[in-house]
Scaffold this motif. Sequence first.
Motif, PDB file in Angstrom:
ATOM      1  N   GLN A   2      -8.319  15.777  -6.009  1.00 54.81           N
ATOM      2  CA  GLN A   2      -7.417  14.745  -5.491  1.00 54.81           C
ATOM      3  C   GLN A   2      -6.157  15.410  -4.985  1.00 54.81           C
ATOM      4  O   GLN A   2      -5.353  15.923  -5.773  1.00 54.81           O
ATOM      5  N   LEU A  34       2.123   7.709   4.418  1.00 58.63           N
ATOM      6  CA  LEU A  34       2.129   6.261   4.615  1.00 58.63           C
ATOM      7  C   LEU A  34       1.979   5.570   3.266  1.00 58.63           C
ATOM      8  O   LEU A  34       1.390   6.122   2.330  1.00 58.63           O
ATOM      9  N   TYR A  36       0.477   1.867   1.831  1.00 59.15           N
ATOM     10  CA  TYR A  36      -0.263   0.654   2.121  1.00 59.15           C
ATOM     11  C   TYR A  36      -0.141  -0.263   0.913  1.00 59.15           C
ATOM     12  O   TYR A  36      -0.084   0.175  -0.228  1.00 59.15           O
ATOM     13  N   LYS A  38      -1.885  -3.669  -1.014  1.00 53.95           N
ATOM     14  CA  LYS A  38      -3.156  -4.396  -1.071  1.00 53.95           C
ATOM     15  C   LYS A  38      -3.058  -5.558  -2.051  1.00 53.95           C
ATOM     16  O   LYS A  38      -2.811  -5.367  -3.254  1.00 53.95           O
ATOM     17  N   GLY A  43      -7.919  -6.507   2.406  1.00 53.15           N
ATOM     18  CA  GLY A  43      -7.857  -5.082   2.662  1.00 53.15           C
ATOM     19  C   GLY A  43      -6.422  -4.584   2.604  1.00 53.15           C
ATOM     20  O   GLY A  43      -5.472  -5.361   2.688  1.00 53.15           O
ATOM     21  N   PRO A  44      -6.247  -3.272   2.458  1.00 53.37           N
ATOM     22  CA  PRO A  44      -4.891  -2.710   2.482  1.00 53.37           C
ATOM     23  C   PRO A  44      -4.213  -2.981   3.822  1.00 53.37           C
ATOM     24  O   PRO A  44      -4.870  -3.011   4.866  1.00 53.37           O
ATOM     25  N   PHE A  89      -0.912   1.855  -2.283  1.00 54.13           N
ATOM     26  CA  PHE A  89      -1.573   3.137  -2.081  1.00 54.13           C
ATOM     27  C   PHE A  89      -0.672   4.052  -1.268  1.00 54.13           C
ATOM     28  O   PHE A  89      -0.146   3.662  -0.222  1.00 54.13           O
ATOM     29  N   LEU A  93      -1.384  12.599   5.461  1.00 57.04           N
ATOM     30  CA  LEU A  93      -2.160  12.888   6.663  1.00 57.04           C
ATOM     31  C   LEU A  93      -1.914  14.293   7.169  1.00 57.04           C
ATOM     32  O   LEU A  93      -0.784  14.739   7.276  1.00 57.04           O
ATOM     33  N   MET A  97      -6.849  11.562   6.566  1.00 51.50           N
ATOM     34  CA  MET A  97      -5.954  10.771   5.726  1.00 51.50           C
ATOM     35  C   MET A  97      -6.500  10.763   4.306  1.00 51.50           C
ATOM     36  O   MET A  97      -7.662  10.396   4.085  1.00 51.50           O
ATOM     37  N   ARG A  98      -5.670  11.149   3.342  1.00 52.94           N
ATOM     38  CA  ARG A  98      -6.058  11.168   1.938  1.00 52.94           C
ATOM     39  C   ARG A  98      -5.244  10.118   1.198  1.00 52.94           C
ATOM     40  O   ARG A  98      -4.040  10.039   1.369  1.00 52.94           O
ATOM     41  N   PHE A  99      -5.934   9.373   0.348  1.00 55.08           N
ATOM     42  CA  PHE A  99      -5.284   8.293  -0.383  1.00 55.08           C
ATOM     43  C   PHE A  99      -5.146   8.638  -1.862  1.00 55.08           C
ATOM     44  O   PHE A  99      -6.002   9.314  -2.437  1.00 55.08           O
ATOM     45  N   GLY A 100      -4.079   8.113  -2.458  1.00 58.76           N
ATOM     46  CA  GLY A 100      -3.953   8.157  -3.898  1.00 58.76           C
ATOM     47  C   GLY A 100      -4.768   7.038  -4.527  1.00 58.76           C
ATOM     48  O   GLY A 100      -5.359   6.212  -3.832  1.00 58.76           O
ATOM     49  N   ALA A 101      -4.769   7.015  -5.855  1.00 61.40           N
ATOM     50  CA  ALA A 101      -5.590   6.045  -6.583  1.00 61.40           C
ATOM     51  C   ALA A 101      -4.956   4.665  -6.647  1.00 61.40           C
ATOM     52  O   ALA A 101      -5.616   3.707  -7.028  1.00 61.40           O
TER      53      ALA A 101
END
Lengths: 109, 113
Positions: A2, A34, A36, A38, A43-44, A89, A93, A97-101
């Motif tokens: 992660q 970024l 987001y 939710k 959706g986010p 979230f 980038l 694009m990688r997202f956190g939990a």
Amino acid sequence: DQQVKQNSPSLSVQEGRISILNCDYTNSMFDYFLWYKKYPAEGPTFLISISSIKDKNEDGRFTVFLNKSAKHLSLHIVPSQPGDSAVYFCAALNNDMRFGAGTRLTVKP
Amino acid sequence: EAQVTQNPRYLITVTGKKLTVTCSQNMNHEYMSWYRQDPGLGLRQIYYSMNVEVTDKGDVPEGYKVSRKEKRNFPLILESPSPNQTSLYFCASSFQGTNEKLFFGSGTQLSVL
């Protein structure tokens, strides 16, 4: 692996107070970040972003701070409102694009 | 109204029974992508498409297929679903790529028994 971490699964704050959501990343190549938001059964949706050339970006009640040396960013919501209760979230980038939990924010009236 | 539409919203199926989750966007976006959301793991990319007839693997492509025959549609296909594909799935799009904000669909909750 992660690369983007949100270490607080949940956060509870009182209406009118400040909410601070944190995000850490490991890849120094990330150049755009970024947040987001939710809501349940949706959706986010994009909230706010910041480029790596800046250390702060503000949009109304929402401010994102970036500390590149610490590889850390945070989202501040002031004042917090019950309608802000959602999962937030963090995303980073580079080419991808990688997202956190995610962090679940609850704002109590 | 500009939107990303996914169907179905909920789906329960059994192991091995092929299924398709549809995704359509009406914003003339070139870039489309599929994510799955699992507790503690956030959103992980399955496949993405930069344009018509161009698709690429994301982080977790095993067990999934996609196609992009038209700009607006990007279906996700599970040829032989397994229980570890039980998840919440999101389709997303953007005008040109991940280098800008994504627009997400409302999600598809899939349970594979």
